[in-house]
Design a protein around this motif. Sequence first.
Motif, PDB file in Angstrom:
ATOM      1  N   ALA A 190      80.103  89.125  80.785  1.00 20.92           N
ATOM      2  CA  ALA A 190      79.813  88.456  81.998  1.00 20.92           C
ATOM      3  C   ALA A 190      78.590  87.585  81.620  1.00 20.92           C
ATOM      4  N   LYS A 222      75.998  89.143  85.930  1.00 21.88           N
ATOM      5  CA  LYS A 222      76.304  90.481  85.670  1.00 21.88           C
ATOM      6  C   LYS A 222      76.565  91.371  86.951  1.00 21.88           C
ATOM      7  N   TYR A 223      77.852  92.171  86.887  1.00 21.92           N
ATOM      8  CA  TYR A 223      78.187  93.158  87.891  1.00 21.92           C
ATOM      9  C   TYR A 223      77.200  94.469  87.675  1.00 21.92           C
ATOM     10  N   TRP A 224      76.126  94.768  88.546  1.00 20.47           N
ATOM     11  CA  TRP A 224      75.357  95.929  88.366  1.00 20.47           C
ATOM     12  C   TRP A 224      75.181  96.580  89.648  1.00 20.47           C
ATOM     13  N   SER A 255      80.376  88.607  90.389  1.00 22.34           N
ATOM     14  CA  SER A 255      79.876  88.370  89.071  1.00 22.34           C
ATOM     15  C   SER A 255      80.763  87.190  88.159  1.00 22.34           C
ATOM     16  N   SER A 311      85.949  98.778  78.283  1.00 23.06           N
ATOM     17  CA  SER A 311      86.712  99.067  79.628  1.00 23.06           C
ATOM     18  C   SER A 311      87.367  97.978  80.071  1.00 23.06           C
ATOM     19  N   SER A 326      88.320  99.970  86.067  1.00 23.97           N
ATOM     20  CA  SER A 326      86.745  99.525  85.527  1.00 23.97           C
ATOM     21  C   SER A 326      86.652  98.193  86.436  1.00 23.97           C
ATOM     22  N   GLY A 327      85.245  97.977  86.809  1.00 20.83           N
ATOM     23  CA  GLY A 327      84.964  96.763  87.749  1.00 20.83           C
ATOM     24  C   GLY A 327      85.392  95.792  86.977  1.00 20.83           C
ATOM     25  N   SER A 328      84.842  95.546  85.779  1.00 19.72           N
ATOM     26  CA  SER A 328      84.785  94.408  84.929  1.00 19.72           C
ATOM     27  C   SER A 328      86.366  94.006  84.420  1.00 19.72           C
ATOM     28  N   ARG A 385      88.067  91.030  86.018  1.00 20.81           N
ATOM     29  CA  ARG A 385      88.174  89.646  85.472  1.00 20.81           C
ATOM     30  C   ARG A 385      88.807  89.441  84.123  1.00 20.81           C
ATOM     31  N   SER A 426      78.107 102.912  82.091  1.00 21.82           N
ATOM     32  CA  SER A 426      77.548 101.853  83.085  1.00 21.82           C
ATOM     33  C   SER A 426      77.717 102.254  84.365  1.00 21.82           C
ATOM     34  N   MET A 481      74.295 102.226  86.767  1.00 21.00           N
ATOM     35  CA  MET A 481      74.546 101.538  87.936  1.00 21.00           C
ATOM     36  C   MET A 481      74.116 102.293  88.949  1.00 21.00           C
ATOM     37  N   ASP A 501      74.858  93.393  77.523  1.00 24.34           N
ATOM     38  CA  ASP A 501      75.383  94.399  78.752  1.00 24.34           C
ATOM     39  C   ASP A 501      74.863  95.736  78.623  1.00 24.34           C
ATOM     40  N   ALA A 502      75.352  96.616  78.989  1.00 21.52           N
ATOM     41  CA  ALA A 502      75.107  98.149  78.963  1.00 21.52           C
ATOM     42  C   ALA A 502      75.002  98.674  77.542  1.00 21.52           C
TER      43      ALA A 502
HETATM   44  O1  PMV Z   1      83.242  97.541  84.447  1.00 26.70           O
HETATM   45  P1  PMV Z   1      82.188  98.511  83.875  1.00 26.70           P
HETATM   46  O2  PMV Z   1      81.930  99.671  84.872  1.00 26.70           O
HETATM   47  O3  PMV Z   1      82.369  98.666  82.435  1.00 26.70           O
HETATM   48  O4  PMV Z   1      80.743  97.781  84.014  1.00 26.70           O
HETATM   49  C1  PMV Z   1      80.184  96.507  83.379  1.00 26.70           C
HETATM   50  C2  PMV Z   1      78.874  96.351  83.667  1.00 26.70           C
HETATM   51  C3  PMV Z   1      78.360  95.230  82.704  1.00 26.70           C
HETATM   52  O5  PMV Z   1      79.250  95.061  81.571  1.00 26.70           O
HETATM   53  C4  PMV Z   1      76.629  95.629  82.308  1.00 26.70           C
HETATM   54  C5  PMV Z   1      78.203  93.899  83.625  1.00 26.70           C
HETATM   55  C6  PMV Z   1      79.723  93.379  83.587  1.00 26.70           C
HETATM   56  O6  PMV Z   1      79.594  92.270  84.460  1.00 26.70           O
HETATM   57  O7  PMV Z   1      80.440  93.168  82.604  1.00 26.70           O
END
Ligand code: PMV
Length: 324
Positions: free
Chosen positions: A12, A15-17, A31, A105, A137-139, A142, A191, A195, A282-283
């Motif tokens: 990202a 970012k998604y947070w 994001s 993820s 997983s949110g990301s 994308r 993450s 979050m 990132d995280a």
């Molecule tokens: O999709 P997750 O739950 O792994 O969260 C991703 C969080 C960040 O990598 C920090 C930001 C992002 O937008 O990818």
Amino acid sequence: MKATARAHSNIALVKYWGKRSAALNLPTNGSLSLTLDRMHTTTTLEWSESLASDACTLNGEAAQGEAARKITDFLDLVRGVAGLNHRAIVQSFNNFPTAAGLASSASGFAALALAATKAAGVELGPRELSILARQGSGSASRSIFGGFAEWKRGEREDGLDSYAEPLPSRGLEDLSMIVTVLVPGPKPISSRNGMNQTTLTSPMYPAWLQTVQADIDGARGAIATGNFEDLGKIAEANCLKMHATMITTKPPILYWQPATVGLMHKVAAMRSEGLPCYFTIDAGPNVKVLCRAKDADAIERELAECAGVKETYRCQSGPGAYLL
Ligand code: PMV
């Protein structure tokens, strides 16, 4: 009832947070990301009547605990969509370190979404696939798309308007991202937990929410017009702002290691010496550096010599998820 799919990780730039729904992985903010060519997950999935439970391996080792539960929950969604009772054998391989802030993820659930639906005979379009992958997983929403993608926050409670879309870009074909690996193992705080703790306890979180949409609009504009410097500046500032919200949670979450800070200074130094580059993190502790392809050799060499850098991956824009 068997399929193999590959999806690439994405990093990202905005970012998604934060989640507005934990159950559906609905974000508090939109994001924007770049999908990478060199880092991917390849997943083979077979549905079978004769299994009593799902059996998942990651890089040859049985998935355990939380990781196994997340996969089974996700497969339950697919079983619901497909009207299927079968359990699945899932074999997944990452060609890069897992769960270290390198977006495993994202590629993992995007590949799983495509393999699991295809093997079940369910044909989803890219938008539906993005909505499904998001729930793993949110990301991952994308990673269904190649190049630049924007994941829309959406407004609906059912999440049907929260999906990613590819972004039109011009003049950034020569963009590179150098991924440094400092600590290859799993990160101390997921993450998801990071979050959650941030939204509940950081006094900086309201400032994040107030300003993140301007970052998205700015980054989208820079991508559309090929303005590398603007994109880099927005990405770097957005990453620092996200980490500011984490550092100020109770208890604080500090994903950075000393080597992380060393690399941030190194990027600033290279920039002032005439090598345009910008970082994002990132995280996890690893630093990703955005630059032009023509400067990538020189920048990668300098990064590889920095304290704590175990590996570097030189990436460019990569493709969306596909079947093998
Ligand atoms: O999709 P997750 O739950 O792994 O969260 C991703 C969080 C960040 O990598 C920090 C930001 C992002 O937008 O990818």
